[in-house]
Design a protein around this motif. Structure first.
Motif: not given
Length: 485
Positions: A42-52
């Motif tokens: 359920d962990t979501r990350v942004g386009a740069g791999g960062e944690l949202v």
């Protein structure tokens, strides 16, 4: 000089097991590991791999941090390190406005099940990432710098990434040198003003100008920011600049450079940790810098050992020889024989090799006697062999022929001249050897040693007795004439 001095003195590093334990205890890596184990489907990350951003409070809470702006920043920093070191694998979102996912990376298992080398390799990747963060610009509004094509306008930043990285590496290099100064006597913390001044103040400047002082103060503030970022990865112990000393935002008082304050520690103190020594050395080696460490020569031949320790400080040379002898599989007699064979030679480096050979044989123990006796008749080695046997109380040591006595005297002084030892010790050696034989200077110029003339000229300069010094200079002239020079 007969040997080329390494660009840096040798460093004594902790064992890889000790360094790996230190790496695993580095606060930033500890946080990165905890987040890597916390991440799930359920962990979501942004386009740069960062944690949202929406998940940062939960990540901070998992780390035991406050769910505020500072906690979110620490969590974000630890997440980036986990990604950069392969503790986490992230998948990019399939669509532009979508979110990617994260899962445990293969390096996560290596931290607990791998070798110390595996742990240190991962930690070095983390150091590279933190180093890059420490040289990155502080951006108030990043969007203003991004062009239509997505590129960053670095010119608008007034920021040179190569210059910033070079500055920080130079600072770490100076800190490394200061740590190793005086054979390790400089292992205490270094005042931040002194470190900044080492980068700014020219060596030949007696009194810094106001402009130089301002540059040093500016450098102090840059370093204060950088060391705050570097400390959590375990490379330094850092006491920041006391905020009460700031005269304006982003400035430090210039009297810090002159040391007018009684408590210099308030201006910041920094110290490389044992892990930091390892990390800085690794970066320097990667950049092509000659940065030797004790143990580098343990698996090399005796020739490499004697050449390698030629200009080491005495204590580190002894430590290197002890490691070499401990790793020698064929026993002390064979080890001594190999050392003696490597010590031969009429090249410039020969005298210093023989001096270190003699010192190495002292560590080999009495078991080396058969190999030492085997060279008693050797012109180059017979003298040092007799010295060794006498020091070990051996019986039946034949008296040396007169020409061997003079040859050994020239060889010994030549070695100490190359070693750049203390002047008082060198004078004592010169005067002691020349006094052991009546008519020393009447005979010694005939010695067929490549350093005879140079040694006699040095004796003429350094002998405290004017008459003896004059005799040495005359002997040097005869030696040069005899050699055709």
């Amino acid at each position: 000089m007969s040997a080329e001095r390494p660009s840096l003195p040798p460093v004594r590093l902790n064992s890889e097991a000790e360094l790996a334990r230190d790496a695993l205890a580095a606060p930033l890596l500890v946080r990165a590991v905890r987040l890597a184990r916390w991440a799930g489907p359920d962990t979501r990350v942004g386009a740069g791999g960062e944690l949202v951003e929406a998940q940062l409070p939960a990540a901070a809470e998992h780390l035991g941090l406050a769910a505020d702006e500072d906690g979110a920043a620490y969590a974000s920093e630890a997440w980036r390190l986990a990604v950069d070191t392969g503790l986490l694998d992230v998948t990019d979102p399939e669509e532009e406005d979508a979110e990617g996912t994260a899962s445990a990376g293969e390096n996560l298992a290596l931290l607990t099940g791998g070798s110390p080398q595996d742990v240190l390799s991962i930690w070095l990747d983390g150091l590279d990432a933190v180093h890059a963060d420490a040289t990155a610009p502080v951006l108030d509004d990043f969007t203003d710098l991004v062009g239509e094509d997505g590129s960053i306008d670095f010119d608008a930043l007034d920021w040179d990434p190569e210059a910033e990285a070079e500055f920080l590496d130079g600072v770490l290099g100076n800190l490394y040198l200061l740590t190793l100064a005086d054979n390790g006597a400089g292992e205490g913390p270094v005042p931040l003003p002194a470190l900044a001044a080492s980068m700014i103040v020219p060596d030949d400047m007696v009194e810094p100008t106001d402009d130089i002082l301002e540059q040093v103060s500016e450098a102090m503030m840059r370093l204060d920011d950088r060391f705050r970022l570097l400390e959590p990865i375990g490379i330094v112990e850092y006491r920041p600049v006391d905020e009460a000393l700031m005269v304006e935002e982003g400035e430090a008082p210039v009297d810090a450079v002159g040391g007018d304050e009684d408590d210099v520690t308030r201006y910041g103190m920094v110290k490389l940790t044992p892990l930091g020594l390892y990390g800085v050395r690794a970066r320097m080696l990667e950049a092509g810098v000659d940065a030797p460490a004790v143990g580098d020569l343990a698996d090399k031949g005796a020739d490499a050992l004697l050449d390698g320790i030629a200009l080491y400080p005495e204590s580190t040379a002894r430590a290197e020889v002890k490691l070499w002898l401990a790793g020698y599989a064929d026993g002390p007699v064979s080890a001594a024989a190999e050392l003696l064979a490597a010590a031969r030679g009429t090249d410039e480096g020969g005298p210093l090799r023989r001096l270190h050979c003699q010192q190495a044989l002292a560590l080999a123990g009495p078991e080396a006697e058969p190999a030492v006796r085997a060279v008693l008749g050797d012109r180059e080695l017979g003298g040092l062999a007799r010295v060794w046997l006498a020091e070990h109380g051996a019986a039946d040591v034949p008296a040396p022929p007169e020409d061997m006595i003079f040859w050994l005297a020239i060889d010994t002084i030549a070695a100490h001249l190359d070693a750049d030892g203390e002047l008082d010790e060198l004078q004592g050696l010169i005067e002691g050897l020349s006094a052991q034989h009546s008519g020393f200077f009447d005979e010694v110029w005939r010695v067929d040693h490549p350093a005879t003339a140079d040694v006699l000229e040095a004796m003429g300069r350094l002998h405290s007795d004017k008459k003896a010094a004059k005799e040495a200079r005359k002997a040097a002239f005869k030696a040069r004439s005899r050699a055709g020079g």
